[in-house]
Design an enzyme around this catalytic site. Structure first.
Site, short mmCIF file in Angstrom:
data_model
loop_
_atom_site.label_atom_id
_atom_site.label_comp_id
_atom_site.label_asym_id
_atom_site.label_seq_id
_atom_site.Cartn_x
_atom_site.Cartn_y
_atom_site.Cartn_z
N PRO A 2 -6.87 -6.61 9.64
CA PRO A 2 -8.24 -6.24 10.00
C PRO A 2 -8.52 -4.77 9.74
CG PRO A 2 -7.09 -7.33 11.82
CD PRO A 2 -6.08 -6.96 10.81
N GLU A 3 -9.46 -4.51 8.86
CA GLU A 3 -9.97 -3.17 8.65
C GLU A 3 -11.38 -3.13 9.25
OE1 GLU A 3 -9.41 -1.77 4.62
OE2 GLU A 3 -7.71 -3.09 4.30
#
Length: 270
Positions: A2-3
């Site tokens: 997850p960015e």
DNA sequence: CTCCGATCCTGATGGC
DNA sequence: TGCCATCAGGATCGGA
């Protein structure tokens, strides 16, 4: 992994189910994440209501009546809305159960994520040294140009450093550099003013498009509403070593930069 | 100050 | 089929 777009997608998915809701219980099945889950959470949180929910970098900040819960998804984490009665899986480490029976459930096989609690988020060490939000107005080409002067490290690594700009991981660093026509290996200090203008613009555009697509699901990322993201279909270079560049058909290359791969088109990026 | 490598963790993948 | 090595990676830490 997850960015920023995946965290933003998560926020949008869970916000309607969390805002204004009062906590009934906190269940910690596995307290050893990136840092230990604070023991006081289970005693302090019940009875408090979620008054606000914001994203800063890759952190989700749940603003309660008397403190802020900081959540980070690490690289394999997801935070989804379930029913408290649903049987937790092996990697469902933390539940926040609301009075209405809704449950926020943190799943994180690799346990690089974090759940923390603070009374003073403005002074929390994880949050104080963060660079500007790439979608905020103080992130500009001029800022990038100024911050990269005399820096010898590769621009890809500069972008991954949260003190330079918040929320960028390997996927979006590589994608934005492709869009801007800049090799990930180039020394940050060698970017021209025009490069910086294009890069700032490319980062914003790439992140916005990814958010619109619900983020990137490489293995098992799910938004708060349990839907996968679709941006992986739009990736131009990340994970595409050996495939033809979508712009010029030259073979996409992967090089090792530090501990992680960088991807680029040798013809389109210099 | 700057840079870089090591570190945490475990599922997926590829070679034999 | 099974075993083993390797890879992925956010953020911190320590050493150069």
């Amino acid at each position: 992994m997850p960015e920023l777009p995946e965290v933003e997608t998560t926020l949008r998915g869970i916000a309607p189910h969390a805002l204004g809701k009062s906590v009934r219980a906190v269940v910690v099945r596995h307290p050893r994440l990136r840092w230990p889950v604070p023991k006081q959470l289970a005693s302090e949180l019940p009875g408090q209501t979620v008054r606000g929910l914001v994203r800063r970098s890759k952190y989700l900040l749940f603003e309660f009546d008397r403190g802020t819960l900081i959540a980070h998804l690490g690289m394999s984490g997801s935070l989804r809305v379930t029913d408290a009665g649903e049987v937790p899986g092996k990697f469902d480490h933390v539940d926040i159960v609301f009075e209405n029976g809704t449950c926020l459930r943190l799943r994180d096989p690799r346990r690089f994520g974090a759940i923390l609690w603070t009374h003073d988020p403005a002074r929390h060490p994880l949050l104080t040294h963060l660079g500007p939000e790439p979608l905020g107005e103080d992130f500009t080409g001029a800022y990038l140009f100024e911050r990269t002067r005399k820096r010898k490290r590769a621009i890809r690594d500069f972008l991954l450093d949260g003190r330079s700009v918040a929320g960028i991981g390997n996927i979006y660093a590589n994608e934005a550099l492709f869009a801007a026509g800049i090799r990930p290996t180039r020394a940050a200090g060698r970017l021209t003013r025009a490069d910086c203008t294009r890069l700032a613009q490319a980062l914003r555009a790439t992140l916005k498009r990814a958010i619109r697509a619900g983020g990137t699901t490489l293995r098992d990322f799910r938004g708060g509403d349990d839907r996968p993201g679709y941006f992986q279909q739009r990736l131009k270079v990340y994970g595409r070593a050996g495939e033809p560049c979508q712009a010029c058909h030259t073979s996409v290359r992967a090089v090792r930069l530090g501990q992680r791969s960088a991807f680029f088109c040798p013809r389109c990026q210099s």
